[in-house]
Design an enzyme around this catalytic site. Structure first.
Site: not given
Ligand code: NVA
Ligand code: CP
Length: 309
Positions: A109, A136, A139, A225, A265, A293
């Site tokens: 990540r 992502h 997800q 989101d 998500c 997930r």
């Molecule tokens: N769009 C959000 C998703 C978190 C799971 C982010 O990137 O923070």
């Molecule tokens: N939806 C998702 O990826 O959650 P986290 O940021 O908690 O991993």
């Protein structure tokens, strides 16, 4: 006799797999989930190790990959920017070469997609995108698996995206192109999706709407989101103002089909991108989405390491 290394597959964006491969993954995820619910062991990855590298915070991604890998019989190594040499500017290429000599699979990540691509280019083992600024994919695999569980095939259906033209929106656009559904996108101006960033071939599988209510009209699934994604916190105040009308409320859900689902998500901010009555209401499947997930990623890890069984 060929001396070349066996080819490895990475999962860096949704478009890395074909529709046929997704059909296989969804079937496997369902089998793996059934076994989990029946307390039946499913351990095809005994002695395999997954390295998880987090340069941004996580709850679901960490727990689902970590618990999932243990359930598959393997083990995990958890690294963050702060507790590894990644935070002290060790080049990503060197990190990839070292880490991938010791583990069988890597989940990352991070920020820019180019960073995960550099890692993958120097990795001896498959690399999975656990979220980047642009995508992502894990997800959306879970989300579509969840849709299928509740409503059957997503082919030909309409997904309304209300909110930021972010990593989730881009991944929905890729999924629509591959799996044959349509996305109705409504974002505030200045936060639109960009076809090039989304990495899609054409605009055939999505339609843009100024008014979020119009995007929701007749949709089979409404999803949103956070207004501010990780890494964009400095824009928080400006976004709060710009996104004020992009809150999924009961009126938007009424504009969708009567049996429309709501997805998010997570993490969610009730009163910002979604009303509590919607996310905690009868059309919401967010808890199934979160649980899935793990089942979907177990299928993904199994596929990347063992292929079709
Ligand atoms: N769009 C959000 C998703 C978190 C799971 C982010 O990137 O923070
Ligand atoms: N939806 C998702 O990826 O959650 P986290 O940021 O908690 O991993």
């Amino acid at each position: 006799m060929s001396t070349s290394a066996p080819s490895i597959r990475h999962y860096l964006q949704f478009s890395d797999f074909t529709a046929d491969e997704y059909a296989y993954l969804f079937e496997r995820a369902a089998i793996i989930k059934r076994k989990f619910k029946a307390y039946e062991k499913h351990q095809p990855l005994v002695d395999r190790t997954l390295a998880m590298i987090f340069e941004k915070a996580s709850t679901r991604t960490r727990v689902s990959f970590e618990a999932g890998m243990y359930q598959l019989g393997g083990s995990v190594v958890h690294l963050t920017t702060g507790d590894s040499q990644l935070g002290r500017a060790e080049p990503i290429e060197d990190s990839a070469k070292v880490i991938s000599r010791m583990v069988d699979l890597v989940m990352i990540r991070t920020f820019e997609q180019t960073k995960i691509e550099s890692f993958a280019a120097h990795s001896r083992v498959p690399v999975i995108n656990g979220l980047t600024n642009e995508f992502h994919p894990c997800q959306i695999v879970a989300d579509i698996f969840t849709y299928i569980e509740h409503r059957g095939s997503i082919k030909g259906k309409t997904v309304a995206w209300v909110g930021d033209g972010n990593n989730m929106a881009n991944t929905w656009l890729q999924a629509a192109e591959i799996l044959g559904f349509t996305v109705h996108v409504s974002t505030p101006s200045g936060y639109e999706v960009d076809q090039d960033v989304a990495g899609i071939r054409s605009s055939d599988s999505y339609k843009v709407f100024k008014d979020p209510m119009e995007a929701c009209r007749g949709a089979d699934l409404v999803t949103t989101d956070v207004w501010t994604s990780m890494g964009y916190e400095a824009e928080n105040e400006a976004r709060r103002k710009a996104f004020a009308d992009w809150c999924v409320d009961e009126e938007m859900m009424r504009a969708a089909k009567p049996d429309a689902l709501f997805m998010h998500c997570l993490p969610a901010h009730r009163g910002e991108e979604v009303q509590a009555e919607v996310i905690d209401g009868p059309q919401s499947v967010v808890w199934d989405e979160a649980e899935n997930r793990m089942h979907a990623q177990k299928a993904l890890m199994e596929f990347l390491l063992l292929g079709r069984l």
